[in-house]
Write a protein that holds these residues in place. Structure first.
Motif, PDB file in Angstrom:
ATOM      1  N   UNK A  21      36.778  49.486  26.581  1.00 34.27           N
ATOM      2  CA  UNK A  21      36.701  49.746  25.133  1.00 34.27           C
ATOM      3  C   UNK A  21      35.510  49.086  24.441  1.00 34.27           C
ATOM      4  N   UNK A  22      34.809  48.191  25.116  1.00 37.43           N
ATOM      5  CA  UNK A  22      33.693  47.483  24.506  1.00 37.43           C
ATOM      6  C   UNK A  22      32.370  48.062  24.991  1.00 37.43           C
ATOM      7  N   UNK A  23      31.369  47.971  24.135  1.00 39.94           N
ATOM      8  CA  UNK A  23      30.044  48.507  24.425  1.00 39.94           C
ATOM      9  C   UNK A  23      29.005  47.397  24.409  1.00 39.94           C
ATOM     10  N   UNK A  39      28.489  41.223  23.555  1.00 37.05           N
ATOM     11  CA  UNK A  39      28.626  41.781  24.900  1.00 37.05           C
ATOM     12  C   UNK A  39      27.226  42.000  25.453  1.00 37.05           C
ATOM     13  N   UNK A  40      26.917  41.335  26.588  1.00 41.78           N
ATOM     14  CA  UNK A  40      25.586  41.469  27.173  1.00 41.78           C
ATOM     15  C   UNK A  40      25.599  42.170  28.534  1.00 41.78           C
ATOM     16  N   UNK A  46      37.355  46.192  33.551  1.00 41.02           N
ATOM     17  CA  UNK A  46      38.159  45.164  32.876  1.00 41.02           C
ATOM     18  C   UNK A  46      37.466  43.818  32.709  1.00 41.02           C
ATOM     19  N   UNK A  47      36.160  43.746  32.966  1.00 41.97           N
ATOM     20  CA  UNK A  47      35.428  42.483  32.837  1.00 41.97           C
ATOM     21  C   UNK A  47      34.081  42.713  32.165  1.00 41.97           C
ATOM     22  N   UNK A  66      38.740  41.870  29.601  1.00 43.58           N
ATOM     23  CA  UNK A  66      38.809  42.500  28.282  1.00 43.58           C
ATOM     24  C   UNK A  66      40.155  42.293  27.602  1.00 43.58           C
ATOM     25  N   UNK A  67      41.190  42.003  28.370  1.00 46.81           N
ATOM     26  CA  UNK A  67      42.508  41.781  27.773  1.00 46.81           C
ATOM     27  C   UNK A  67      42.543  40.528  26.897  1.00 46.81           C
TER      28      UNK A  67
END
Length: 75
Positions: A21-23, A39-40, A46-47, A66-67
């Motif tokens: 879900x992250x960019x 976020x790099x 999931x990581x 990510x949890x």
């Protein structure tokens, strides 16, 4: 299921289809609180790797599941 019946593998989830879900470049924070992090790198579904700056100790980078993260929203 009877031993003569074949297992339907089409109903299994293909983990390669799970979307992170992250960019890249998105601001996030830990669910239990943290500084704003960026976020790099996205390692897998999931990581992710985040970086942040601590005024007293400088630049940090760390991998997180990510949890443990939520988007960081500014007001």
């Amino acid at each position: 299921m009877k031993s003569s019946e074949a297992f339907d593998f089409s109903k299994l989830l293909d983990v390669s289809e799970i979307q992170n879900p992250f960019k890249f470049g998105q601001f996030v924070k830990l669910k239990n609180g943290s500084p704003r992090m960026t976020v790099i790198d996205i390692i897998d579904h999931d990581t992710i790797v985040c970086s942040w700056i601590d005024a007293s100790r400088g630049l940090h980078e760390k991998a997180f599941e990510i949890s443990h993260l939520v988007p960081y929203y500014t007001k």
